[in-house]
Design a protein around this motif. Structure first.
Motif, mmCIF file in Angstrom:
data_model
loop_
_atom_site.group_PDB
_atom_site.id
_atom_site.type_symbol
_atom_site.label_atom_id
_atom_site.label_comp_id
_atom_site.label_asym_id
_atom_site.label_seq_id
_atom_site.Cartn_x
_atom_site.Cartn_y
_atom_site.Cartn_z
ATOM 1 N N ARG B 161 -10.846 5.865 6.186
ATOM 2 C CA ARG B 161 -11.066 7.109 5.428
ATOM 3 C C ARG B 161 -10.568 8.291 6.242
ATOM 4 O O ARG B 161 -9.977 8.143 7.307
ATOM 5 N N GLN B 162 -10.814 9.484 5.731
ATOM 6 C CA GLN B 162 -10.398 10.733 6.397
ATOM 7 C C GLN B 162 -8.887 10.816 6.577
ATOM 8 O O GLN B 162 -8.393 11.256 7.619
ATOM 9 N N VAL B 163 -8.159 10.380 5.571
ATOM 10 C CA VAL B 163 -6.711 10.578 5.583
ATOM 11 C C VAL B 163 -6.461 11.998 5.086
ATOM 12 O O VAL B 163 -6.804 12.347 3.965
ATOM 13 N N GLU B 164 -5.851 12.816 5.970
ATOM 14 C CA GLU B 164 -5.700 14.240 5.628
ATOM 15 C C GLU B 164 -4.591 14.468 4.623
ATOM 16 O O GLU B 164 -4.646 15.367 3.794
ATOM 17 N N ALA B 165 -3.541 13.680 4.733
ATOM 18 C CA ALA B 165 -2.408 13.826 3.819
ATOM 19 C C ALA B 165 -1.633 12.521 3.814
ATOM 20 O O ALA B 165 -1.672 11.746 4.776
ATOM 21 N N SER B 166 -0.922 12.268 2.713
ATOM 22 C CA SER B 166 -0.126 11.037 2.642
ATOM 23 C C SER B 166 0.892 11.172 1.518
ATOM 24 O O SER B 166 0.733 11.987 0.612
ATOM 25 N N HIS B 167 1.936 10.351 1.614
ATOM 26 C CA HIS B 167 2.947 10.360 0.553
ATOM 27 C C HIS B 167 3.712 9.052 0.580
ATOM 28 O O HIS B 167 3.758 8.362 1.616
ATOM 29 N N PHE B 168 4.279 8.709 -0.578
ATOM 30 C CA PHE B 168 5.029 7.462 -0.715
ATOM 31 C C PHE B 168 6.332 7.750 -1.451
ATOM 32 O O PHE B 168 6.367 8.586 -2.359
#
Lengths: 154, 271
Positions: B161-168
């Motif tokens: 958890r605590q993923v601040e930002a992400s992209h695919f």
């Protein structure tokens, strides 16, 4: 093995091998709306609802469908006729092979998003291929269908 | 065509595991997406439907995803969308069609370690552990890289958890087709995870590029400079082994990789 399938509120008992696919079993039970168009799960012609969720009956083992509520287009007559009439009206019906799967997926879209945008309609119907129409007539028909639904709900 | 001689529905993971080890031809049944594209005999086929592996649950330190959760359920999960900034949704929403996604399971995708898998790339960008019926627990990156010595059954994943930002992002020849390259990036505890997949080899972490970005000096708003991103793109290209298949050649993949990475960083607003 003997399996029990509940299709359109009717309980059937049928002898089927463990690897018999639901599309085959449903056709053996007389639900001939189920068409197999591709063998690989890409065309969507075999779409049915399992507990209200659209699935591909060609890739579902019949034994896995035991205990679930299955719905084919034969079980949603009035709604399917409403969509079908609009498809005909917009020239989106030629050979008809893809139609039952397409209509089942449109009804599934209605259940999860009663007012989709054009982009959402296109995204949702990626899993239904048509070799005849070029999709423009289908898109017009589907957009009209959701307008009709919106007016009915007002 | 896959043919099935016997069909078993075990009541416990232990029973399922015993059945799996009972014969070489035993196999767990997942979403059956490849039912018409294989040619083998399964005996017995093991259906895990009684093991209640179809839930997504929130815990303090992790999110648990059961092996029988379908791509459709991942797609519709508001919990996963908000927790991971739609990373998982983006990775699967272009796969074939909604009916297909309503059948494909997370457990089968992870266990099979397919090179073309978009979901494995996204899951690896989040990070977590894979939990098996034998009691084995492995980090996802270790399992994807090494596999297992013998047969086992994925029961669930526990994702960080605590993923601040992400992209695919992925590049495909046509909508709904396999990706010829996919990329995912995430930021958690000020550290980056960069994953590249469909190389056509399996998804893997780009550790050197990650280490470079972790040490890079950010702008006052926390984002990275264009020069840093450009250098990271070239590092990524150098450290990644790329291959050829019918979708694309290694040379083509190497040409597009830096651009795909740069675009991913810009669109994801996390670099």
């Amino acid at each position: 093995m003997l399996i029990q399938l509940k299709v359109n509120q009717t309980l059937h008992s049928i002898d089927a091998s463990a690897d018999e696919r639901l599309a085959v079993t449903l056709r053996r039970l007389g639900y001939l709306s189920i068409k197999e168009g591709c063998d690989t799960g890409n065309c969507g012609a075999c779409t049915i609802h399992k507990d209200g969720i659209a699935i591909l009956s060609c890739l579902q083992l019949s034994v896995m469908a035991e205990g679930h509520e299955l719905t084919t287009i034969e079980g949603v007559g009035p709604e399917a006729k409403q969509v079908g009439a609009l498809l005909v009206d917009e020239g989106a019906e030629q050979c008809g092979f893809c139609s039952s799967g397409l209509i089942m997926n449109i009804l599934y879209l209605k259940s999860i998003n009663p007012s989709p945008t054009e982009a959402q309609i296109k995204q949702h119907l990626n899993g239904n291929l048509c070799r005849c129409t070029g999709y423009e007539g289908q898109l017009r028909a589907i957009q009209r269908y959701f307008e009709v639904i919106a007016n009915e709900n007002c | 065509m896959i043919s099935i001689k016997n069909y078993e529905i075990p009541s416990t993971p232990e029973e399922a595991y015993r059945l799996l080890l009972s014969k070489k031809s035993a196999s767990v049944i997942g979403g059956c997406a490849f039912l018409r594209m294989g040619c083998k005999t399964v005996d017995p086929a093991i259906d895990l439907k009684l093991l209640q592996l179809n839930s997504i649950s929130l815990h303090q330190e992790y999110i648990e995803i059961g092996a029988y959760v379908t791509f459709g359920e991942l797609e519709r999960s508001e919990l996963l969308s908000s927790e991971y900034h739609e990373l998982l949704l983006r990775s699967i929403q272009d796969i074939v069609g909604v009916q297909f996604r309503n059948m494909v399971t997370v457990g089968a995708t992870v266990y099979s370690r397919y090179g073309f898998s978009d979901l494995n790339t996204a899951l690896l960008a989040i990070g977590g552990t894979v939990h098996f019926a034998s009691g084995t627990i492995l980090k996802l990156e270790d399992f994807l890289e090494q596999g297992l010595a013998g047969k086992d059954i994925v029961l669930f994943l526990r994702l960080n958890r605590q993923v601040e930002a992400s992209h695919f992002s992925a590049l495909r020849h046509s909508f709904g087709d396999y990706a010829l390259l996919n990329l995912a990036i995430s930021k958690r505890n000020q550290r980056y995870r960069i994953v590249i997949g469909a190389r056509p080899q399996r998804s893997k972490l780009a550790r050197k590029t990650m280490a470079y970005l972790d040490e890079a000096k950010p702008l006052p708003d926390g984002r990275l400079t264009a020069e840093t991103i450009a250098h990271a793109a070239s590092l990524l290209s150098l450290e990644t082994t790329l291959g050829s298949n019918q979708l694309a050649s290694a040379a083509y993949r190497r040409l597009i990789l830096p651009t795909l990475f740069t675009t991913l960083c810009q669109e994801g607003h996390i670099c």
